[in-house]
Design a protein around this motif. Structure first.
Motif, PDB file in Angstrom:
ATOM      1  N   GLU A   1       6.231  -4.096   6.930  1.00  0.00           N
ATOM      2  CA  GLU A   1       6.074  -2.698   6.541  1.00  0.00           C
ATOM      3  C   GLU A   1       7.407  -1.959   6.602  1.00  0.00           C
ATOM      4  O   GLU A   1       8.292  -2.294   7.387  1.00  0.00           O
TER       5      GLU A   1
ATOM      6  N   ASP B   1       1.715   8.918   8.280  1.00  0.00           N
ATOM      7  CA  ASP B   1       0.688   8.784   7.235  1.00  0.00           C
ATOM      8  C   ASP B   1      -0.687   8.713   7.880  1.00  0.00           C
ATOM      9  O   ASP B   1      -0.835   8.678   9.102  1.00  0.00           O
TER      10      ASP B   1
ATOM     11  N   ASN C   1       0.837  -1.193   0.000  1.00  0.00           N
ATOM     12  CA  ASN C   1       0.000   0.000   0.000  1.00  0.00           C
ATOM     13  C   ASN C   1       0.872   1.244   0.000  1.00  0.00           C
ATOM     14  O   ASN C   1       1.837   1.335   0.750  1.00  0.00           O
TER      15      ASN C   1
ATOM     16  N   ARG D   1       1.969   4.879   0.904  1.00  0.00           N
ATOM     17  CA  ARG D   1       1.744   5.677   2.115  1.00  0.00           C
ATOM     18  C   ARG D   1       1.269   7.076   1.736  1.00  0.00           C
ATOM     19  O   ARG D   1       1.852   7.732   0.860  1.00  0.00           O
TER      20      ARG D   1
ATOM     21  N   GLU E   1      -2.810   6.408   8.129  1.00  0.00           N
ATOM     22  CA  GLU E   1      -3.227   5.179   8.802  1.00  0.00           C
ATOM     23  C   GLU E   1      -2.478   4.933  10.112  1.00  0.00           C
ATOM     24  O   GLU E   1      -2.917   4.128  10.928  1.00  0.00           O
ATOM     25  N   ASN E   2      -1.330   5.571  10.320  1.00  0.00           N
ATOM     26  CA  ASN E   2      -0.535   5.327  11.518  1.00  0.00           C
ATOM     27  C   ASN E   2      -1.033   6.150  12.702  1.00  0.00           C
ATOM     28  O   ASN E   2      -1.637   7.222  12.526  1.00  0.00           O
ATOM     29  N   ASN E   3      -0.741   5.662  13.872  1.00  0.00           N
ATOM     30  CA  ASN E   3      -1.075   6.362  15.105  1.00  0.00           C
ATOM     31  C   ASN E   3       0.079   7.312  15.423  1.00  0.00           C
ATOM     32  O   ASN E   3       1.154   6.880  15.849  1.00  0.00           O
TER      33      ASN E   3
END
Length: 476
Positions: free
Chosen positions: A94, A152, A9, A11, A154-156
């Protein structure tokens, strides 16, 4: 998978955080190049254009990754971290969101040479063959560190920033060493100051600031960074993670009861005596030191003697001090769990002593065997600190280290060479023993103002059980 490639995917980066810091070496550091063709057995890694030391970004990232794993989960734990991406064994892991740049030393390389030799524990003489020398960077060398954290959608972000702060906190506190022989006192360093920039990549003005930051081809539009001595202050984050590493710390202050001589392989000038005590440069001045390699070797040989006296069981010594590949091909090498740091001796006097070899047959002077030595002598203000750390300590291992501390304290265990003529005896003044288990510290202290005075013991009642555990373990 398709066409031999792994589908990943893409980023969507929404924010970039840049962190800079000034890394200062506290002890000599060996950044080996792996090149065998050199004046020494292990030469420093240099930049191809300038005569500056090169600190690889991969080395920094590996040290940070290892520190973060051990800090959060303990020694030998399985890694669980978003900051450094997937494991090497995971083909579909990842990519790491943290970019770590290579670092060059600010000034040209200043080299310190060290010789090392393996001593036979039985004969107490140098073994033939395993003698080597290596190049070290002088203490005080500075590097400019550069990190870039990609956030990004999606990251925390909070978790990534918190993990980054924990990892960089290790550099700030001097708990992360770099280079080779880290467990023998080399490569200790700390960071003086942090600078942090945050760029919102969804904002066109912030993207322009990021593009022009530290670029030679454009004027910088970036705002002033957040500056702080603490990485928590610079990143504006509150650290709530607890240190889960089980460790034993022994910090002891000693003075010299007799002259001390640890041979230096490199003379400071052509007019130096034949043998000079080892010195290392600190703040531009040569200081006498007790190297971690010398002290670790002395402790190991005495530990073997103690264990062999009770019952021949070398496993406990190898578990603490590590082991090389033996004659048995199935035996695996073990890394040392004992960290022995280098110590600077304060307020000493250098005196040259002339000596001569005696012919044992005639009883007269041996022709041509006149030589001179320059050990260090103590004065009233002479003292130095010995720092020892044992990771994942067992009760019996703690007992063995306590016996070694006792032998050093009373002068029964000499350090350095020429101990047969009375050199290398130490006298203890103060010791702090800290055992950290399950995030709790148990501290014991031992003090003795002069050799003729009695010991002052605080919270030492529980130390006897560790020595008893050693005896029971060895006998079994």
């Amino acid at each position: 998978m398709s066409n031999g490639f792994i589908n990943r995917n893409q980023r969507h980066i929404i924010e970039r955080i840049i962190v800079k810091g000034t890394l200062v070496l506290d002890t000599p550091t060996c950044l080996g190049s792996g090149d065998a063709d050199g004046a020494t057995d292990l030469i420093l890694l240099r930049d191809s254009k300038e005569d500056k030391a090169l600190l690889m970004g991969s080395s920094i990232a590996g040290a940070l990754r290892n520190y973060l794993r051990e800090y959060r989960n303990g020694y030998g734990a399985i890694e669980e971290s978003l900051l450094f991406g997937g494991l090497r064994s995971d083909e579909e892991g990842e990519q790491s969101p943290l970019i770590v740049n290579d670092a060059l030393s600010r000034e040209n390389i200043k080299v310190e040479l060290r010789d090392s030799v393996k001593i036979n524990s039985v004969t107490r003489t140098a073994e033939p063959g395993p003698k080597y020398d290596l190049e070290l960077l002088e203490a005080g060398t500075k590097f400019d560190l550069y990190f870039e954290l990609l956030i990004d959608a999606e990251n925390n972000k909070e978790q990534l920033v918190r993990e980054l702060a924990i990892a960089l906190q290790g550099l700030e506190r001097g708990e992360i060493s770099i280079g080779t022989k880290k467990r023998r006192g080399f490569g200790r360093a700390h960071v003086e100051e942090w600078q942090v920039w945050e760029f919102d990549m969804t904002n066109p003005n912030k993207r322009l600031q990021w593009l022009t930051l530290d670029r030679d081809w454009a004027k910088s539009y970036a705002e002033l960074p957040n500056i702080g001595k603490s990485i928590e202050t610079a990143l504006k984050v509150q650290l709530d993670a607890k240190d889960k590493r089980d460790r034993l710390f022994i910090t002891a202050t000693f003075t010299l009861a007799t002259p001390l001589l640890i041979r230096s392989g490199q003379a400071s000038s052509d007019k130096s005596p034949d043998v000079v005590h080892l010195k290392s440069r600190r703040n531009g001045e040569l200081k006498p030191v007790i190297s971690g390699t010398s002290l670790a070797g002395v402790l190991r040989h005495r530990a073997e003697r103690i264990i062999n006296t009770i019952n021949k069981n070398p496993c406990i010594v190898e578990d603490i001090f590590g082991s090389d590949l033996g004659k048995d091909k199935n035996q695996q090498a073990k890394a040392s769990r004992l960290i022995v740091n280098e110590s600077v001796i304060k307020e000493t006097t250098d005196l040259v002593q002339n000596r001569i070899a005696i012919d044992r047959f005639t009883g007269g002077a041996l022709h041509g065997a006149l030589f001179n030595e320059q050990p260090v002598f103590a004065c009233d203000q002479t003292e130095f600190d010995l720092e020892i750390e044992l990771r994942n300590p067992k009760d019996n291992e703690i007992g063995l280290l306590l016996l070694l501390l006792k032998d050093l304290w009373t002068g029964d265990l000499p350090v350095g060479g020429t101990s047969s003529i009375g050199r290398g005896r130490l006298q203890g003044k103060h010791a702090t023993i800290t055992l950290r288990r399950e995030q709790q510290d148990k501290i014991s202290t031992i003090s003795q103002s002069t050799p003729n005075e009695s010991l002052v013991l605080i919270n030492t009642e529980s130390l006897e059980k560790f020595v008893a555990a050693l005896y029971e373990e060895v006998i079994e």
